[in-house]
Structure formats: C-alpha cells, structure tokens
Motif scaffolding. Structure first.
Motif, PDB file in Angstrom:
ATOM      1  N   GLY A  57       0.878  -1.362  -0.204  1.00  0.00           N
ATOM      2  CA  GLY A  57      -0.004   0.078  -0.093  1.00  0.00           C
ATOM      3  C   GLY A  57       0.774   1.152   0.107  1.00  0.00           C
ATOM      4  N   PHE A  58       2.121   1.075  -0.107  1.00  0.00           N
ATOM      5  CA  PHE A  58       2.937   2.354  -0.153  1.00  0.00           C
ATOM      6  C   PHE A  58       2.826   2.987  -1.326  1.00  0.00           C
ATOM      7  CE2 PHE A  58       5.588  -0.329   2.787  1.00  0.00           C
ATOM      8  CZ  PHE A  58       5.854   0.762   3.834  1.00  0.00           C
ATOM      9  N   GLU A  59       2.704   4.419  -1.238  1.00  0.00           N
ATOM     10  CA  GLU A  59       2.913   5.225  -2.520  1.00  0.00           C
ATOM     11  C   GLU A  59       4.141   5.239  -2.707  1.00  0.00           C
ATOM     12  OE1 GLU A  59       0.501   6.507  -4.054  1.00  0.00           O
ATOM     13  OE2 GLU A  59      -1.048   5.831  -2.686  1.00  0.00           O
ATOM     14  N   ALA A  60       4.825   5.668  -4.220  1.00  0.00           N
ATOM     15  CA  ALA A  60       5.896   5.540  -4.776  1.00  0.00           C
ATOM     16  C   ALA A  60       7.072   6.289  -4.002  1.00  0.00           C
ATOM     17  CB  ALA A  60       6.185   6.074  -6.027  1.00  0.00           C
ATOM     18  N   ASP A  61       6.558   7.426  -3.397  1.00  0.00           N
ATOM     19  CA  ASP A  61       7.536   8.650  -2.502  1.00  0.00           C
ATOM     20  C   ASP A  61       7.589   7.813  -1.127  1.00  0.00           C
ATOM     21  OD1 ASP A  61       4.827   8.770  -2.009  1.00  0.00           O
ATOM     22  OD2 ASP A  61       5.221  11.031  -1.754  1.00  0.00           O
TER      23      ASP A  61
END
Length: 571
Positions: free
Chosen positions: A306-310
């Motif tokens: 679920g991490f966003e790219a940044d």
C-alpha cells in the motif's frame, strides 16, 4: 440399487437419445483426461440436452426426477441438512441432499449410476443412500440458494438443535470427564466444528470469536478487520464446541477458571492453516478466539502493501542504512508484522545475519533466525536482546518495545552499528518520540538513534465488481484534506463475490516520518509534540488521514472506510 449397475451410455442408446458412435466419440474425449462424466461430455458435445438426458435416465432406471419446480416444497428441509456434506464436496461432485429419514439420505445427482460417488457418500455419512436424478443446472441453482450468506452454518445449527444426544453442561459435569469427552467426540460436534472452520475460510476471516452470554451465545468472524455475526448455536452445543476446539489445541478441557493458549493445524478447503487459540473465563463461560494464519497467502513484498511511490522510496532508504532504529506503530491488527517481515524478506541474504525476538513468531522466514519469547522460563525481549549482541547480528527485529530495559538495548544496539526494527503502541508516528521519552529514554538518545518512524492502519478495499459512484457529504471531509471535487469517489454496495460487504481485501495506509537533522534537533531539545507534528507537515510528510483519503480519491476505498479507520488528533 441392487445387482449390476447399467452403464449410462447403454441406457441413452436404448432410450434413442444418442447413437453408439456418439457415445464412442464421447468416450474418446473422456480418455483425454479431465475426469468429466460421460453425460456431461455428451451434453458438451451437443449430442443430448441435459433435461432430456435426466428425464430419460429417470424412466430407464425408474428413479424419480427432481426439478427446481419442486424446490419450494423441500427447500427448508434441504437447508437443514447441509451439515451432512461439506459445501466444497457438494459443489465439486454436484450433489444435493434433499431428505434424511430412518437412516437413509436422499440425494439428487446428475449420474445415479456413479457407484464410486454413492459409495463415498455412504462412507462419509454412514447412511444408506437413495438417489434422484436432476440436471446439473438445477442442482447448482439449489446449492446456490442453500449456501447463501451464513446459510450453511445457520442450517447446521438449527439441525443440531433438533438432535438429541447432547447433555447439558451441568449433567456432563456430573457424569465425569470421561463421559464429557465422549459427548464432545460425537459426530455432530465434529461436523459443526469443521463447518465453522469451512465457513470462516469461505468468508476470508482472520479470526473466529466464540462468545457465551447469559441466555445465548455468539459466533463472529472478523472479515477484512470488521466483526460479522453468523448463526449462533445454543448453550449446550456451544459448550461441546469449545471443548472440541480445546482438545484440538492441546488445552486442558477440565480447566475453565484460567485463561489458556493453544494451537493446531488443519486442512480446510484443500489448504493448510495454522490456528492460534485463546480462551478466557467470563461470567457466563469460556470465550474463545481463533486467529487464522494462512502461510500460503502471505506475500511478503513491500511493493504490494500500500506504499505510495515516494513513501516506498523513503522506507527503502531507511532500511538499507547500516544502522539506526526504525519504529513501526499502530494498534493490534494494523499490519505492522507484515510490513516488518516484508522488509526483512527484502534485506535477507547470504551476507546478512538477521535475528528476531517475537511474541509470537507468526510466520517462518527462511534465512532469518527467529526466537520465540518464553517469559515463563525467563526468555524475554530484553534477555534475548542481550544474547543477540553476542551473536554478531547485522539486523535485529524486536517484536515490541514494551519497557525501559528493552528500549535501552534497542537504542544501544542501533548506536553501535546495528539496524534495529521494532514496534511500539502509539496513535501516530510522532507520538512514538514522546512514548520513548515517557518510558525513560533520554531525548538526546532518541534523537541520535531514530532514523524512521512509520504509523500504519489497514483500510478495506472496495469490491471492484459492485462499487458504485457516490456523492459525498462534503462537511464530513477533514479540513486537513485537500479535496478535488472533480474526482469520482465510490461507495460499497455488496455482491456475492465480497460476501455482500462491499469490500474485498485490505491494504495499508502509512504515515512516514524520516528523522533528518532538523527533526533530531527538536527531539533533542524535548520540543512539544505540536512542534514535531508541525515540522513533519512543513516537510511534506502526509498524515494518516491524508494517506487514507488519497486512497478514496483513487477509488480504492470508500469515504466511510477512511473516516472509520483514521484517528485524527490535533496537536
């Protein structure tokens, strides 16, 4: 059926529905594999219609023909009999139980000449089998109506209530432990236990709660983080059910006054599951919770959590440093262990020595030295950590930082060249700093050791098959969230695929705060938490609320779910 069973091909040729060459062609198709029945092959090849085939067999074999037109009259009885055959078996073999009377079970089959199936049904149920003929379409339609949400379990519970042979808990106690065990091993209790486990797997439950109350009982499944009630058994059956599960878990069934822990492994729906079982004595009896662990479904990959790219870039930057302390915070059941294991899974290798101390060890990681806490013999987080430092570790995972001694060793380890992962219970990332200080760690030590703080929660994913566009109540949106009204957001509806919840699976939302020099200075000065939060926001690190609502904007979750999961605390 007495005597030699006729072959279905011969019966159909005799009835004039197919030719010998068509039967021969179908038999050749069967030889190619797949395990398909001859009748199904003939239907697939277009040689015969399934209803004509069923009615012809009915006449030739002098066996009754079952049609869905007759279903309303027998539906309630059929629903009460679902405990006799597991749903998976019924669907796999296209068999419907219609009636049970005087030691005889009446079933609807597509091929009543299938002696292997008839023999298996007799062995499974220990009942004589009578068959009626039905089309595959009609049997599947009936099974779909029977196994509606909670239907199988509800039907079984109702049926068990009508069965005799269960002693009351008081009578069982008076009869002695030997008689009580005999009651527990009776087939209906075993079948009900198996059915509850089967239903839990069907609905993708992570936990099963069995709860006694004054006049009734409760069974609830935790599905995607939310408890959902299913059909409860009566008190007598409930007591036997709990005892049955205690036996499976190697617990003392005679001990009802003290909490107990146990575990067992079972194959359900052709998969192996581990069950961690816990009981506590309540004023109305023992409450039991089963935690379900499916090792085969645990994909320990950072990219899918679920991490966003940044966010993922920040996390990977921290975990690839040679030393420092990384804290993961969140309530029980928020996915902290999965995030930590995914990090270790990415870091492990021939050149790295990774050691963990956990309570409990939830999944076994190849290439990682995992230690289980055993407080009863003095193996605590702190004592294990002291030993770890003599084991030449590169990376250390501490399941939870609970006390000053554990925190001190974690800090010391991170300052002497080790990368240390741990969890701590706080409501958000920044609160972890004040929590360590409250435990007794000096602010300058917190500042110099911390490299990254991560707070996380799990939000339910909307079911892609049934989600619908939704016009939100704008007043319910938190002020800190920048809302783009041009975005389409969705709400949960519910369908068969998602067990009518509107959601299917979960994903993590994160609040990630890297501890750079400006943050270290504030921590070392013991700045108030409001200043620490203000700096995190100024540096552009999103809060849990902002992360949750980003998932709403992307159509992944609903506004209601984001509001339910996120706790927003003002500084």
């Amino acid at each position: 059926m007495a005597g030699k069973n006729p072959r279905i091909g011969d019966l159909l040729i005799e009835a004039g529905l197919v030719t010998a060459s068509q039967v021969e062609q179908a038999l050749k198709q069967q030889e190619k594999g797949g395990g398909e029945l001859l009748g199904a092959t003939l239907i697939r090849l277009g040689f015969v219609d399934e209803k004509n085939l069923a009615t012809a067999l009915s006449k030739q074999l002098k066996i009754p023909f079952f049609s869905m037109e007759n279903w309303p009259g027998i539906a309630s009885n059929a629903k009460r009999l679902t405990y006799l055959i597991p749903e998976v078996y019924a669907r796999k073999n296209t068999v419907l139980v219609i009636e049970r009377k005087d030691g005889v079970m009446v079933v609807a089959l597509t091929d009543p000449t299938d002696v292997v199936l008839l023999d298996n049904l007799q062995k499974m149920t220990r009942l004589e089998i009578e068959s009626v003929i039905a089309t595959r379409t009609d049997i599947i339609a009936a099974l779909n109506q029977i196994y509606t949400e909670g239907g199988a379990l509800k039907s079984a519970v109702e049926s068990f209530r009508l069965q005799s042979g269960f002693e009351s808990s008081a009578a069982a106690g008076a009869a002695g432990l030997g008689n009580a065990v005999a009651e527990i091993d009776k087939a209906p209790v075993v079948q009900l236990t198996n059915l509850i486990l089967d239903e839990a797997m069907r609905y993708r439950a992570s936990d099963i709660h069995l709860e006694p109350y004054e006049k009734e009982t409760s069974i609830r499944f935790r599905i995607d983080g939310v408890l959902k009630s299913v059909a409860p058994p009566d008190k007598t059956i409930f007591t036997a059910l709990v005892s049955r599960l205690k036996i499976l878990s190697n617990m003392d069934i005679a001990e009802k006054r003290l909490p107990q822990d146990g575990s067992f492994t079972a194959t359900v729906r052709n998969k192996v599951y581990d069950f961690r079982v816990s009981t506590v004595p309540t004023i109305y009896g023992e409450k039991m919770v089963l935690r379900i662990l499916d090792r085969s479904s645990a994909r320990l990959e950072l990219g899918i959590l679920g991490f966003e790219a940044d966010e993922l870039a920040l996390f990977r930057e921290a975990i690839n440093k040679p030393n420092g302390l990384i804290l993961i915070t969140g309530p029980t059941g928020s996915g902290k262990t999965t995030t930590l294991y995914s990090a270790l899974n990415e870091l492990k290798g021939e050149q790295v020595n990774i050691t963990t101390i956990e309570d409990p060890v939830e999944y076994q990681l190849e290439g990682v030295n995992q230690v289980q806490v055993k407080s009863s013999i003095g193996l605590t987080f702190a004592s294990a950590l002291r030993s770890f430092l003599r084991q030449d570790p590169d990376i250390i995972l501490v399941g939870e930082t609970r006390d000053l001694e554990t925190a001190q060793i974690c800090i010391r380890s991170s300052l002497t060249g080790h990368l240390v992962f741990s969890t701590i219970h706080t409501n958000d990332a920044i609160s972890s700093v004040t929590r360590l200080q409250d435990i007794g760690i000096e602010p300058f030590l917190v500042a110099s050791s911390l490299t990254l703080i991560v707070a996380q929660r799990l939000v339910r994913r909307l079911c892609e098959k049934c989600k619908m566009p939704h016009q939100p109540n704008w007043e319910s949106i938190p002020k800190e969230v920048v809302w783009d009204r041009s975005k389409t957001i969705y709400q949960a509806v519910g369908c068969e695929d998602c067990a009518k919840t509107g959601y299917l699976g979960r994903m993590a939302i994160y609040e990630i705060v890297p501890v750079y020099e400006d943050m270290r200075e504030l921590i070392a000065k013991k700045a108030p938490i409001s200043e620490l939060r203000a700096l995190a926001l100024k540096n552009g690190w999103p809060t849990l609320a902002q992360s949750a609502f980003k998932k709403v904007f992307l159509g992944i979750t609903s506004l209601d779910e984001a509001l339910r999961m996120v706790m927003i605390r003002e500084g």
